[in-house]
Design an enzyme around this catalytic site. Structure first.
Site: not given
Length: 259
Positions: A13-15, A17, A20, A148
């Protein structure tokens, strides 16, 4: 070295950039059938074409509808890398309750959505890997980024709980905990800060001084995305069959602990 990932289907996931992308790239290099995920169609397709991914999954994992769409495209996944997340540079004065809620939704609940959709299939097939991308702030937070840091702690915690749940199934759950990693956005941020901090003009000076001030470690630099990807590939491989509920820190020694 062949890590025996040929034919294994992996969703990162989030790959589209950053970190990822590096993880997806190395998994593909090692023979996995990689599904690239992102919210930006152009960026995701560009990365997918570059690394030879088998599919592109588009969707906002902070929503059930987005998670459904991504899971449908991903198909029968053997390796789930929950990397997608968000952070900003807010402190206690700026991080409102609404910011906390949004951060938890994106950084924690999005991963839970994918676990619920993809792990049952892993259990049925008797093999699988779930890898959370965590971070050292989960255990040693600073005054900045409280929202965070708390979301990272939740990622670490849920990974261990999931490992206990998956006992005896052939599916493992682990965490890779990066230190500060030099992705493009971090390099831009540090370069912009350098003049007011007196970190120097060359990138070598900036990195060394920024590491000293922000993330003191045994190497005097920031980590590289490929170094995190290597740890993920190990945990995804059969060489990590005996590893579950563990955290692998890749942080240059930033976190000081005897356990």
């Amino acid at each position: 070295m062949d890590v025996n990932l040929t034919g294994r289907r992996a969703l990162v996931t989030g790959s589209s950039s950053g970190l990822g992308e590096a993880i997806a790239r190395l998994l593909a290099t090692e023979g996995a059938d990689v599904v690239v995920h992102g919210r930006d169609v152009v960026r995701a397709r560009t990365v997918a074409a570059d690394i030879g991914a088998v599919a592109v999954a588009i969707g906002d994992l902070a929503t059930d509808e987005g998670a459904d769409a991504v899971a449908a495209t991903a198909g029968e996944v053997d390796i789930l890398v929950n990397n997608a997340g968000t952070y900003d540079h807010s402190g206690w004065d700026d991080a409102t309750p609404q910011v906390w809620v949004r951060t938890y939704e994106v950084n924690v609940v999005s991963g839970v959505r994918m676990i619920r959709r993809l792990v049952p299939g892993m259990r049925e097939r008797g093999w699988g890997r779930v890898i959370q991308i965590g971070g050292g702030l989960s255990s040693q937070p600073t005054p900045m980024l409280p929202h965070y840091s708390a979301s990272l702690a939740a990622r670490h915690n849920l990974a261990v709980s999931l490992a206990r749940e998956l006992k005896g199934t052939g599916v493992t759950s682990n965490v890779v905990s990066p230190g500060a990693i030099l992705v493009d956005s971090v390099e831009r941020f540090l370069t912009e800060m350098a003049p007011e901090r007196g970190w120097g003009e060359s990138w070598e000076e900036i990195e060394r001084n920024a590491a000293r001030d922000f993330v003191p470690n045994d190497f005097g630099r920031f980590g590289r995305p490929e170094e995190i990807a290597g740890a993920v590939v190990y945990l995804a491989s059969p060489y990590a069959d005996y590893v579950s509920g563990a955290t692998i820190r890749v942080d240059g020694g930033t976190i000081r602990s005897v356990i």
